[in-house]
Design a protein around this motif. Sequence first.
Motif, PDB file in Angstrom:
ATOM      1  N   THR A  52      42.596 -41.442 -63.361  1.00  0.00           N
ATOM      2  CA  THR A  52      41.788 -42.518 -63.933  1.00  0.00           C
ATOM      3  C   THR A  52      40.941 -41.996 -65.085  1.00  0.00           C
ATOM      4  OG1 THR A  52      40.048 -42.116 -62.288  1.00  0.00           O
ATOM      5  CG2 THR A  52      41.646 -43.858 -61.799  1.00  0.00           C
ATOM      6  N   LEU A  53      40.602 -42.896 -65.982  1.00  0.00           N
ATOM      7  CA  LEU A  53      39.751 -42.602 -67.130  1.00  0.00           C
ATOM      8  C   LEU A  53      38.541 -43.519 -67.075  1.00  0.00           C
ATOM      9  CD1 LEU A  53      39.558 -41.004 -69.862  1.00  0.00           C
ATOM     10  CD2 LEU A  53      40.560 -43.042 -70.935  1.00  0.00           C
ATOM     11  N   ALA A  54      37.358 -42.928 -67.161  1.00  0.00           N
ATOM     12  CA  ALA A  54      36.115 -43.704 -67.165  1.00  0.00           C
ATOM     13  C   ALA A  54      35.425 -43.543 -68.511  1.00  0.00           C
ATOM     14  CB  ALA A  54      35.193 -43.230 -66.051  1.00  0.00           C
ATOM     15  N   LYS A  55      34.923 -44.661 -69.044  1.00  0.00           N
ATOM     16  CA  LYS A  55      34.121 -44.652 -70.273  1.00  0.00           C
ATOM     17  C   LYS A  55      32.760 -45.246 -69.931  1.00  0.00           C
ATOM     18  CE  LYS A  55      38.237 -45.492 -73.135  1.00  0.00           C
ATOM     19  NZ  LYS A  55      38.823 -46.373 -74.185  1.00  0.00           N
ATOM     20  N   ARG A  56      31.743 -44.383 -69.947  1.00  0.00           N
ATOM     21  CA  ARG A  56      30.422 -44.796 -69.474  1.00  0.00           C
ATOM     22  C   ARG A  56      29.382 -44.671 -70.583  1.00  0.00           C
ATOM     23  NH1 ARG A  56      31.329 -40.554 -64.605  1.00  0.00           N
ATOM     24  NH2 ARG A  56      32.798 -41.776 -63.346  1.00  0.00           N
ATOM     25  N   PRO A  57      28.260 -45.390 -70.462  1.00  0.00           N
ATOM     26  CA  PRO A  57      27.182 -45.189 -71.417  1.00  0.00           C
ATOM     27  C   PRO A  57      26.677 -43.743 -71.371  1.00  0.00           C
ATOM     28  CG  PRO A  57      26.706 -47.011 -69.921  1.00  0.00           C
ATOM     29  CD  PRO A  57      27.945 -46.362 -69.422  1.00  0.00           C
ATOM     30  N   ALA A  58      25.941 -43.351 -72.397  1.00  0.00           N
ATOM     31  CA  ALA A  58      25.428 -41.978 -72.449  1.00  0.00           C
ATOM     32  C   ALA A  58      24.580 -41.660 -71.226  1.00  0.00           C
ATOM     33  CB  ALA A  58      24.621 -41.779 -73.728  1.00  0.00           C
ATOM     34  N   VAL A  59      23.781 -42.627 -70.753  1.00  0.00           N
ATOM     35  CA  VAL A  59      23.076 -42.486 -69.479  1.00  0.00           C
ATOM     36  C   VAL A  59      23.867 -43.273 -68.448  1.00  0.00           C
ATOM     37  CG1 VAL A  59      20.957 -42.932 -68.202  1.00  0.00           C
ATOM     38  CG2 VAL A  59      20.840 -42.197 -70.592  1.00  0.00           C
ATOM     39  N   SER A  60      24.420 -42.566 -67.467  1.00  0.00           N
ATOM     40  CA  SER A  60      25.352 -43.210 -66.547  1.00  0.00           C
ATOM     41  C   SER A  60      25.220 -42.635 -65.149  1.00  0.00           C
ATOM     42  CB  SER A  60      26.795 -43.049 -67.051  1.00  0.00           C
ATOM     43  OG  SER A  60      27.130 -41.677 -67.144  1.00  0.00           O
TER      44      SER A  60
END
Length: 820
Positions: A224-232
């Motif tokens: 899986t690939l996750a794209k999160r905000p800089a604060v996550s």
Amino acid sequence: MRVSRRTLMAGAGSVVATPALGWTTPAAAARTEEPLLHGMMPSDALPERLEPVEPGLIRIDRGWRFHEGDIVPPRLRKHDETYLAAKAGGARGAAAIAFDDSGWVSVDVPHDWAIRQPFDRDANTDQGYKPRGIGWYRKTIILDEADRGRKIALRFGGIATHATIWVNGSIAARNWSGYTAIEVDLTPYARFGADQPNIIAVRVDAQEMEGWWYEGAGIYRHVTLAKRPAVSIATDGVHCDPRHDGDDRWRVPVTVTLENVGEAARPAELSVLLRDDAGREVSRATASGTVDPLGRRDLSCALSLSGPRRWSPETPKLYRVEIVATSEAGTDRRQVPIGFRTIRFDANRGFFLNEQPVKLKGVCLHQDHAGVGTAVPDALLEWRLRRMKDVGVNAIRCSHNSQADAFYALCDRMGFLVMDENRIFNPAPDHLAEMEWLVRAHRNHPSIILWSVFNEEPMQGSRAGREMVRRMVAAVKALDDSRPVTAAMNGGLYEPENVSQAIEVMGFNYQTDQYDKFHALNPKLPSSSSEDTSAFMTRGAYRTDRAAHVMSSMDTEAADWGATHRKSWAMIAERPYLAGGFVWTGFDYHGEPTPFEWPTVSSFFGILDLCGFAKTAYDIRRAQWIDDRPVIGIAPHWTWPGREGEQMDVLVTSNAERVRLLVNGKPVGEQAGDRIHGTLFKTAWQPGEIVAIGLKGGREVVRTRHRTAGPPASLQLLPARTLMRADGEDVVPVTIHAVDRSGRHVPIAQHPVTLTIEGGEIIGLGNGDPNSHEPAQGDRRSLFNGLAQALVRARSGAQRLRIVARADGLKDGSTSIRLV
């Protein structure tokens, strides 16, 4: 299972305490049990989708490039090439950014390349005589410009066995266990835009082995690939396991680990919401704090609730904790299913769930299946667990390693009690980190009731072993203090220093003759059988022929350290201080072909065979374990041409008060039922019909029968479901069997079968024969004692899936599965 041999000393003739049965069935509503194809009749229900804990996760299972074998770059000789190879991004060979992988095959993961290998007598016995070796995978990922500044995380659920992972020519991760997930932080290596692809390269060394069973080879779990905000929220960064405060008051302490990949400290707000099993909000809490750049911070709060619906195997009610982390960088979310239940192990009275006594009716499970090896699709995993429910199982031991993410989610939903087990017994930093990952990743699951730190370690009866366990227990407790820690011991119980002195629940592996002695010497230590039975059965065979590597399914054969299914449960059922037991095993598995070697390639231990077809142990365990309805079974089948007049043993297994046996309508006998040991009759074989009837209060409550089949006339196909998703992921097992002219199942048919399929593909084949060397893939498989299995997957966008089976001299069989 164990390696050392100890002779079983069973308590023959002892009185066994059994629970009161919870069913009442009037004669007019007597049940008829379907024999031979137990639980294999089609369902029209789709499996529930398993929603990810992290919304927005992207599966990147499809379109990997694969090369079997190693690729060794040329030896470095000159200064310039040596200089560049030593630099970040300077990977050579198949790990290099510019490497041409266009000649590699395209595969989807989960992928197990070992199951596709021919059997090789020179390969490792315990790996099922399947060569493993080294392989390479590559994939290209495009990241949008909008992803710049975000946390980009790539997660491999499992790679067998040692793995090195490169991102854009730099080594980004190494992993030494095939059973732990691997997270790769792509953020520092990431390139953005369509003209700047990200190249992921994975070298898998499957020559290495962690266990003594079939382990597969390759990227065999989801990616899986996750794209999160800089604060996550960090991966596995939520801990929210409920605590009982008495009088049905509960709190859910919530700790959330936030991380910041940004260049400045940023404040974050945490909002936590609890929803009940109907989706209604029942509690809310908040927390806040500042996260330093490239730092982590834990934020904590607590939810409170009175009178929640309890989680149990019978009523697996799940609530949901929703976490929202908000900062200037954006919003990150998690949704964590939880369950409200109490667990307690008592040294004298066994295991209590929600303060009610529960006997653990457990099985040990490896993770492979016929046809697909360790690359088991989620839908097939759910089907396998439903087969365990059919048997009456309420508990599962993960032997001897963590399982796939879907396994734990399904156990929560379906109501199984789980012993989660660590693989490597070693508190060295690398291996301690693997165990700590297991606890962090799984500690919110209500299904888990025990952590096991090892299985059958030679150092278990030593000071060094005790000291190693002390450190591992401390590491578990630092992460989760709500569940006890156990270890599966098969020796060293009475050494002056041994690991039982450092654990909270004693785990016996086969030490049946030591149960009472150990309990008397350690009266304050709760205990359970962590592994028992190790009985041998070849499905559909009722006479042992060791020369042919065939074991009778009449429950007469067991390993010299183990016991039959009837003896082993008797030893547990009669001892209230034992929490329960875990049968070795629920399913057969590839490798470890005890008591034989070549040409045998898989085990004989399962209650079900490698395909999930029932052995006699299925009926034995149902009689022992199912309390809410009457059940009955007969062994053997009743098709024995040429054996007219021969005296036969007939084993009837039932939870009814009395059992009656008829052959062709004439009484053979009636006896008191014995749900632990079964009831044995003798009768001369004659063609026709044998019927077993279960009685309660003199009335019939359940019956089953076998009918003598004639010569095979046609094939039949029975899909486990008549409905499936055309999403390229859903998988349905299809049973293939032969019937006579009257439609009777023929349990002795051995015909080679050829399959054709429209609208999908066959991803694996099997027949449950431990001695079969037929390929696991393709379009051909022989029936074994009447049965074979095809695992089918629909093509994305297809309208209908149709399968046709052909065999010489038989009428074709076919079935269609509706696609949605």
